[in-house]
Design an enzyme around this catalytic site. Structure first.
Site, PDB file in Angstrom:
ATOM      1  N   SER A  35       5.249  -6.439  -2.694  1.00  0.00           N
ATOM      2  CA  SER A  35       5.012  -6.574  -1.260  1.00  0.00           C
ATOM      3  C   SER A  35       5.659  -7.851  -0.744  1.00  0.00           C
ATOM      4  O   SER A  35       5.583  -8.898  -1.386  1.00  0.00           O
ATOM      5  CB  SER A  35       3.505  -6.611  -0.999  1.00  0.00           C
ATOM      6  OG  SER A  35       3.260  -7.033   0.315  1.00  0.00           O
ATOM      7  N   GLY A  36       6.286  -7.771   0.436  1.00  0.00           N
ATOM      8  CA  GLY A  36       7.007  -8.912   0.984  1.00  0.00           C
ATOM      9  C   GLY A  36       6.133 -10.105   1.312  1.00  0.00           C
ATOM     10  O   GLY A  36       6.416 -11.229   0.904  1.00  0.00           O
ATOM     11  N   HIS A  37       5.016  -9.842   1.984  1.00  0.00           N
ATOM     12  CA  HIS A  37       4.273 -10.981   2.536  1.00  0.00           C
ATOM     13  C   HIS A  37       3.491 -11.748   1.477  1.00  0.00           C
ATOM     14  O   HIS A  37       2.856 -12.744   1.795  1.00  0.00           O
ATOM     15  CB  HIS A  37       3.368 -10.528   3.692  1.00  0.00           C
ATOM     16  CG  HIS A  37       2.138  -9.791   3.287  1.00  0.00           C
ATOM     17  ND1 HIS A  37       0.883 -10.336   3.392  1.00  0.00           N
ATOM     18  CD2 HIS A  37       1.974  -8.560   2.767  1.00  0.00           C
ATOM     19  CE1 HIS A  37      -0.008  -9.462   2.972  1.00  0.00           C
ATOM     20  NE2 HIS A  37       0.628  -8.371   2.588  1.00  0.00           N
ATOM     21  N   THR A  93       0.832  -1.207   0.000  1.00  0.00           N
ATOM     22  CA  THR A  93       0.000   0.000   0.000  1.00  0.00           C
ATOM     23  C   THR A  93       0.866   1.257   0.000  1.00  0.00           C
ATOM     24  O   THR A  93       0.615   2.200  -0.753  1.00  0.00           O
ATOM     25  CB  THR A  93      -0.940   0.000   1.223  1.00  0.00           C
ATOM     26  OG1 THR A  93      -1.808  -1.123   1.128  1.00  0.00           O
ATOM     27  CG2 THR A  93      -1.776   1.261   1.275  1.00  0.00           C
ATOM     28  N   GLN A 139       0.653  -8.791  -6.658  1.00  0.00           N
ATOM     29  CA  GLN A 139       0.240 -10.198  -6.807  1.00  0.00           C
ATOM     30  C   GLN A 139       1.069 -10.943  -7.842  1.00  0.00           C
ATOM     31  O   GLN A 139       1.014 -12.166  -7.913  1.00  0.00           O
ATOM     32  CB  GLN A 139      -1.243 -10.276  -7.208  1.00  0.00           C
ATOM     33  CG  GLN A 139      -2.201  -9.876  -6.104  1.00  0.00           C
ATOM     34  CD  GLN A 139      -2.172 -10.803  -4.899  1.00  0.00           C
ATOM     35  OE1 GLN A 139      -1.621 -11.912  -4.949  1.00  0.00           O
ATOM     36  NE2 GLN A 139      -2.750 -10.356  -3.808  1.00  0.00           N
ATOM     37  N   THR A 142      13.735   4.873   9.941  1.00  0.00           N
ATOM     38  CA  THR A 142      14.749   3.840  10.187  1.00  0.00           C
ATOM     39  C   THR A 142      14.336   2.542   9.503  1.00  0.00           C
ATOM     40  O   THR A 142      13.178   2.127   9.587  1.00  0.00           O
ATOM     41  CB  THR A 142      14.918   3.624  11.702  1.00  0.00           C
ATOM     42  OG1 THR A 142      15.324   4.863  12.277  1.00  0.00           O
ATOM     43  CG2 THR A 142      15.950   2.550  12.000  1.00  0.00           C
ATOM     44  N   CYS A 191     -21.100 -10.596   2.641  1.00  0.00           N
ATOM     45  CA  CYS A 191     -21.059 -10.894   4.067  1.00  0.00           C
ATOM     46  C   CYS A 191     -19.649 -11.035   4.607  1.00  0.00           C
ATOM     47  O   CYS A 191     -19.437 -11.032   5.795  1.00  0.00           O
ATOM     48  CB  CYS A 191     -21.829 -12.182   4.363  1.00  0.00           C
ATOM     49  SG  CYS A 191     -23.584 -11.886   4.361  1.00  0.00           S
TER      50      CYS A 191
END
Lengths: 276, 392
Positions: B198-200, B72, B178, B236, B324
């Protein structure tokens, strides 16, 4: 991830009374595929005693919709129709050990299916009539439903209304209307102006009349496309002119009476409103 | 119970090799890379090693990589950088099916007075290139179009879009969160100016990402403060996670071809079997241009949250575009943009695989899923018609 109670999870895993009664005495169908949940309730009713002998459900929806439906059938079985109708959506939620607030609409759906089924049995018209004003187009929620659910559950914010009825949860264009409805409901229930009335000087009275007209009366008229203008104040006589939609409105007389009542309530008992 | 984790587009497990590399920097080597002493200062080199590995995965130069805190942040930074660099331009182009990291940022810009074009997609989720060509004008500050969709896996023609924009000298950002690590990406051949990862999503930890910024691209920092990342991203450094991201990228580069074949085979087998075993199922999205690990399937007349919670009882993890599950009442914006009917959106399930999934796990899901669908259809007032077709 929703915080569901153990009871709810249990009923979702092992729902009771699933299916459709053959040759049912009453059928209640609410919701739709588009809304994301739908419930079909079928009842077997003893005609002598008006007692619900059997209840079955079929539900398209999430875990809490399925559990709410199961809870409903368990709660109403064995009850007379009048007893069953006393079951509120809150009773359903309590039976389930509580519902996440975003899921309260599942309990409302259960209550509605019950009403629809009983109305069907009694040969009454369905609660949802065409003449009713549809507020939320996305989820087809009427003003009546919003008012009823708001009062029954003491809802005061649009967010709560959305959680309970889904209204306002789609495109959001009806949110101002819901705000108006809420204002209307709770303005009657919780009067904000203190009852104690002091003797007013003429100047104070004029200022107060102007204030009440600006803040209390005109916004309501404007919400319905109407308006008014304050023409003059002569002692206790308040002369107004109806404007916009109010001019042609056949209810004009009622409107003037209402304005008079409001001014009597908030300013002075002896006020007379006339159109000039 | 060890979960059967088929939700790798949401997040992935940290690779054991990655964790091993990281742990010393969480335990004994806790220094600050900006320090003058060796204890802290030597970490600087470790960060540069990681930068080189991240760069290598997409064939970039190390100095073109900026470490960030997540995908993000990379997305927000890229778009804001272009906005700040071209203050006279007031138009942004993106798509209706972006991840919220881009979509909601662009909506925010629209509220601030920018003109934003949200490009539509067709039924299989392919970008409408005609609308795109018409949308580009001299007022356009940035075009941000995702590489591959997180919900459907559909891959956009980023190279083609990039060629057009390069000719018109217009900055182009792609959210490749992705795609990176799942399919080969070579920025030497891909005409993009900025690219988020993105790392994860590729077996590194959460809380670390990177933004590729091509040499020569105007850049303006989003987070302002210290001199870290050569003044392009203050704060940092998240040393251990950056080292982890480096290792994860190294692993991905080494195995990408073999792995993509592996999880594609598993995905195809899962998809094929479910299509055969459950009636009234459809695949959402263009199967010709799709990530090899993702399938988005709609099980009509049943609701996604109910499916997910039934799967959960067996320890099977997936996700859904149903209303939902979203926390709001709105079902998936991606599937709606594709014009998928509501009866199919509410029953949409995404399975996304990784190198750690096995044949046995796929078999288990193939065994369980049809039973769940059948049972929930028994519960559903719409299920009667379909049940007569289900043959087991």
């Amino acid at each position: 991830m929703w915080e569901y109670s153990e009871k709810l999870k249990e009923l979702f895993r092992h729902p009771q009374n699933v299916g459709e009664i053959e040759n049912p005495d009453a059928v209640g169908e609410v919701g739709s595929m588009i809304c994301g949940d739908a419930l079909k309730l079928t009842l077997k009713i003893d005609k002598e005693t008006n007692r619900i002998i059997d209840a079955k459900f079929q539900t398209f929806g999430c875990a809490s919709a399925i559990a709410s439906s199961s809870a409903l059938t368990e709660m109403i079985k064995g009850k007379t129709l009048d007893e069953a109708l006393e079951t509120t959506n809150k009773d359903l939620a309590d039976y389930l050990g509580g519902l996440p607030k975003e899921k309260m609409h599942c309990s409302v759906m259960g209550r509605e299916a019950l009403e629809a089924a009983i109305a069907n049995y009694r040969g009454e018209k369905k609660p949802l009539e065409e003449k009713e004003r549809l507020v939320c187009q996305c989820f087809e929620v009427t003003e009546d439903k919003i008012r009823r659910v708001a009062i029954e559950n003491h809802l005061t914010t649009v967010e709560e209304i959305t959680n309970y009825t889904k209204a306002g949860g789609g495109c959001g264009s009806c949110i101002p209307q819901i705000e108006e409805i809420l204002k209307d409901i709770w303005a009657i229930k919780v009067p904000e102006v203190p009852k104690i009335k002091k003797r007013l000087t003429n100047l104070q009275k004029i200022a107060l009349i102007q204030d009440v007209i600006e803040k209390e009366i005109r916004p309501r008229l404007q919400a319905d496309g109407g308006d008014l203008e304050l023409v003059d104040i002569d002692r206790n006589k308040v002369i107004i002119a109806l404007r916009a939609m109010c001019v042609e409105c056949p209810m004009g007389g009622v409107t003037v009476n209402n304005i008079q009542e409001k001014l009597r309530e908030l300013v002075s008992e002896d006020i007379v409103v006339e159109t000039g | 119970m060890k979960p059967i984790y088929f939700d790798n587009n949401a997040t992935t497990p940290i690779a054991p090799e990655v964790l091993d590399e990281m742990l010393p920097y969480l335990r004994e080597f806790y220094g600050n890379p900006s320090s003058m002493h060796t204890f802290g200062g030597h970490l600087h080199r470790k960060i540069e090693d990681a930068r080189a590995k991240v760069a290598a995965l997409i064939n970039a130069e190390p100095e073109e990589i900026i470490f960030t805190s997540c995908g993000t942040e990379s997305d927000n930074t890229a778009i804001m950088s272009a906005i700040e660099s071209y203050p006279q331009k007031r138009h942004v182009i993106t798509t209706r099916v972006e991840h919220p990291a881009v979509l909601n940022f662009c909506k925010h810009l629209a509220r601030k007075g920018y003109r934003v074009t949200f490009l539509p997609v067709d039924k299989p989720g392919r970008l409408d290139m005609d609308t795109f060509l018409k949308a580009v004008d001299d007022d356009t500050a940035i075009v941000s179009i995702m590489y591959a969709n997180n919900e459907t896996g559909v891959i956009f023609p980023v190279a083609e879009i990039g060629e057009i924009l390069r000719e018109r000298k217009m900055p182009f950002h792609t959210d490749a969160v992705q795609a990176v690590g799942k399919i080969p990406i070579n920025v030497k051949e891909l005409p993009v100016d900025m690219l988020s990862l993105s790392g994860h999503k590729l077996h590194a930890p959460k809380g670390v990402g990177a933004l590729y910024v091509r040499k020569g691209t105007r850049f303006y920092p989003y987070i302002i403060g210290g001199h870290q990342e050569r003044g392009r991203r203050a704060g940092t450094e998240n040393v251990a996670s950056i080292i982890g991201l480096g290792k994860a990228c190294e692993l991905a580069k080494e195995h990408i071809d073999k792995e993509a074949d592996y999880f594609k085979r598993l995905r195809d087998r899962l998809e094929g079997a479910l299509l055969k075993l459950c009636p009234d199922v459809q695949i959402n999205g263009d199967t010709e241009n799709r990530l090899p690990n993702t399938t988005n399937m709609s099980f009509k007349y049943v609701e996604g949250e109910a499916i997910l919670l039934r799967l959960d009882e067996y320890g099977i993890c997936a996700s859904s575009g149903s209303a939902c599950t979203s926390g709001s009442l709105e079902p998936s914006h991606v599937l709606r943009a594709m014009g998928i009917p509501f009866n199919a959106i509410h029953g949409s399930i995404r399975f996304s695989l990784s190198r750690y999934n096995t044949e046995d796990e796929v078999d288990k899901v193939i065994e369980i899923m049809p039973l769940i669908i059948k049972e929930l259809r028994t519960l559903s007032p719409y299920g009667k018609v379909i049940l007569s077709k289900q043959s087991f």
